[in-house]
Scaffold this motif. Sequence first.
Motif, PDB file in Angstrom:
ATOM      1  N   LEU A  74       0.828  -1.210   0.000  1.00 29.52           N
ATOM      2  CA  LEU A  74       0.000   0.000   0.000  1.00 29.52           C
ATOM      3  C   LEU A  74       0.859   1.255   0.000  1.00 29.52           C
ATOM      4  O   LEU A  74       0.570   2.224  -0.706  1.00 29.52           O
ATOM      5  N   SER A  75       1.901   1.240   0.804  1.00 36.49           N
ATOM      6  CA  SER A  75       2.782   2.395   0.883  1.00 36.49           C
ATOM      7  C   SER A  75       3.406   2.700  -0.480  1.00 36.49           C
ATOM      8  O   SER A  75       3.439   3.859  -0.922  1.00 36.49           O
ATOM      9  N   ALA A  76       3.889   1.689  -1.165  1.00 32.96           N
ATOM     10  CA  ALA A  76       4.501   1.877  -2.483  1.00 32.96           C
ATOM     11  C   ALA A  76       3.472   2.368  -3.500  1.00 32.96           C
ATOM     12  O   ALA A  76       3.739   3.296  -4.283  1.00 32.96           O
ATOM     13  N   TYR A  77       2.285   1.776  -3.485  1.00 34.94           N
ATOM     14  CA  TYR A  77       1.217   2.153  -4.409  1.00 34.94           C
ATOM     15  C   TYR A  77       0.797   3.602  -4.190  1.00 34.94           C
ATOM     16  O   TYR A  77       0.716   4.397  -5.130  1.00 34.94           O
ATOM     17  N   PHE A  78       0.531   3.972  -2.936  1.00 37.79           N
ATOM     18  CA  PHE A  78       0.090   5.329  -2.644  1.00 37.79           C
ATOM     19  C   PHE A  78       1.194   6.353  -2.875  1.00 37.79           C
ATOM     20  O   PHE A  78       0.914   7.492  -3.246  1.00 37.79           O
ATOM     21  N   GLN A  79       2.440   5.970  -2.690  1.00 39.26           N
ATOM     22  CA  GLN A  79       3.537   6.898  -2.960  1.00 39.26           C
ATOM     23  C   GLN A  79       3.591   7.243  -4.451  1.00 39.26           C
ATOM     24  O   GLN A  79       3.821   8.394  -4.819  1.00 39.26           O
ATOM     25  N   ILE A  80       3.338   6.258  -5.293  1.00 40.28           N
ATOM     26  CA  ILE A  80       3.294   6.511  -6.739  1.00 40.28           C
ATOM     27  C   ILE A  80       2.168   7.487  -7.067  1.00 40.28           C
ATOM     28  O   ILE A  80       2.355   8.455  -7.807  1.00 40.28           O
ATOM     29  N   LEU A  81       0.982   7.245  -6.512  1.00 46.86           N
ATOM     30  CA  LEU A  81      -0.150   8.143  -6.760  1.00 46.86           C
ATOM     31  C   LEU A  81       0.118   9.535  -6.204  1.00 46.86           C
ATOM     32  O   LEU A  81      -0.167  10.542  -6.864  1.00 46.86           O
ATOM     33  N   ASP A  82       0.663   9.627  -4.999  1.00 44.43           N
ATOM     34  CA  ASP A  82       0.964  10.925  -4.383  1.00 44.43           C
ATOM     35  C   ASP A  82       1.975  11.710  -5.219  1.00 44.43           C
ATOM     36  O   ASP A  82       1.803  12.909  -5.448  1.00 44.43           O
ATOM     37  N   ASP A  83       3.032  11.042  -5.663  1.00 43.33           N
ATOM     38  CA  ASP A  83       4.055  11.703  -6.473  1.00 43.33           C
ATOM     39  C   ASP A  83       3.479  12.197  -7.798  1.00 43.33           C
ATOM     40  O   ASP A  83       3.761  13.321  -8.235  1.00 43.33           O
ATOM     41  N   LEU A  84       2.676  11.367  -8.429  1.00 50.11           N
ATOM     42  CA  LEU A  84       2.052  11.756  -9.693  1.00 50.11           C
ATOM     43  C   LEU A  84       1.103  12.932  -9.488  1.00 50.11           C
ATOM     44  O   LEU A  84       1.103  13.890 -10.272  1.00 50.11           O
ATOM     45  N   ALA A  85       0.298  12.887  -8.445  1.00 54.28           N
ATOM     46  CA  ALA A  85      -0.634  13.982  -8.154  1.00 54.28           C
ATOM     47  C   ALA A  85       0.111  15.292  -7.947  1.00 54.28           C
ATOM     48  O   ALA A  85      -0.281  16.338  -8.469  1.00 54.28           O
ATOM     49  N   GLU A  86       1.194  15.245  -7.199  1.00 53.99           N
ATOM     50  CA  GLU A  86       1.977  16.451  -6.947  1.00 53.99           C
ATOM     51  C   GLU A  86       2.605  16.980  -8.244  1.00 53.99           C
ATOM     52  O   GLU A  86       2.601  18.182  -8.496  1.00 53.99           O
ATOM     53  N   ARG A  87       3.093  16.071  -9.061  1.00 51.60           N
ATOM     54  CA  ARG A  87       3.759  16.465 -10.305  1.00 51.60           C
ATOM     55  C   ARG A  87       2.808  17.154 -11.280  1.00 51.60           C
ATOM     56  O   ARG A  87       3.175  18.116 -11.954  1.00 51.60           O
ATOM     57  N   ILE A  88       1.559  16.676 -11.358  1.00 49.43           N
ATOM     58  CA  ILE A  88       0.620  17.249 -12.333  1.00 49.43           C
ATOM     59  C   ILE A  88      -0.365  18.238 -11.713  1.00 49.43           C
ATOM     60  O   ILE A  88      -1.235  18.755 -12.400  1.00 49.43           O
ATOM     61  N   GLY A  89      -0.236  18.502 -10.418  1.00 49.49           N
ATOM     62  CA  GLY A  89      -1.056  19.535  -9.788  1.00 49.49           C
ATOM     63  C   GLY A  89      -2.459  19.093  -9.395  1.00 49.49           C
ATOM     64  O   GLY A  89      -3.390  19.882  -9.406  1.00 49.49           O
ATOM     65  N   VAL A  90      -2.603  17.838  -9.044  1.00 49.69           N
ATOM     66  CA  VAL A  90      -3.886  17.309  -8.586  1.00 49.69           C
ATOM     67  C   VAL A  90      -3.918  17.366  -7.067  1.00 49.69           C
ATOM     68  O   VAL A  90      -2.912  17.092  -6.406  1.00 49.69           O
ATOM     69  N   TYR A  91      -5.066  17.725  -6.496  1.00 45.52           N
ATOM     70  CA  TYR A  91      -5.195  17.800  -5.047  1.00 45.52           C
ATOM     71  C   TYR A  91      -5.640  16.443  -4.494  1.00 45.52           C
ATOM     72  O   TYR A  91      -6.731  15.959  -4.805  1.00 45.52           O
TER      73      TYR A  91
END
Length: 112
Positions: A74-91
């Motif tokens: 879960l940690s690895a999966y959510f880290q990918i989503l969090d990083d992507l969200a931050e990179r493209i400006g998603v809240y």
Amino acid sequence: RVSQREIPPEGFTVYDGYNLLRKVFPESVLPQLQWDIGSTIAQAHDQVSVFFSDIVGFTAWCSQVDSATVIDSLSAYFQILDDLAERIGVYKVETIGDAWMAVCGAPDSDDD
């Protein structure tokens, strides 16, 4: 008459309250929450996308593997989503269990 919910826990400071708000709300909304006490702060947005992610079969999978594997995965999966969200400006709104929710176009509009 003051209800139990209106009494902050002993030792709870204004600083603690502000940090709690920062964890729950986007930074752009905080000034309205601080200064417009009692007013409605609803906002209209022309284009908003909401993304929900939920892992199919998660509960069954959890019963077959050890807890460390679940947490690490879960940690690895959510880290990918969090990083992507931050990179493209998603809240990122929330992560609960195996669910992840994000919003684009609110609270700050973006023409992209």
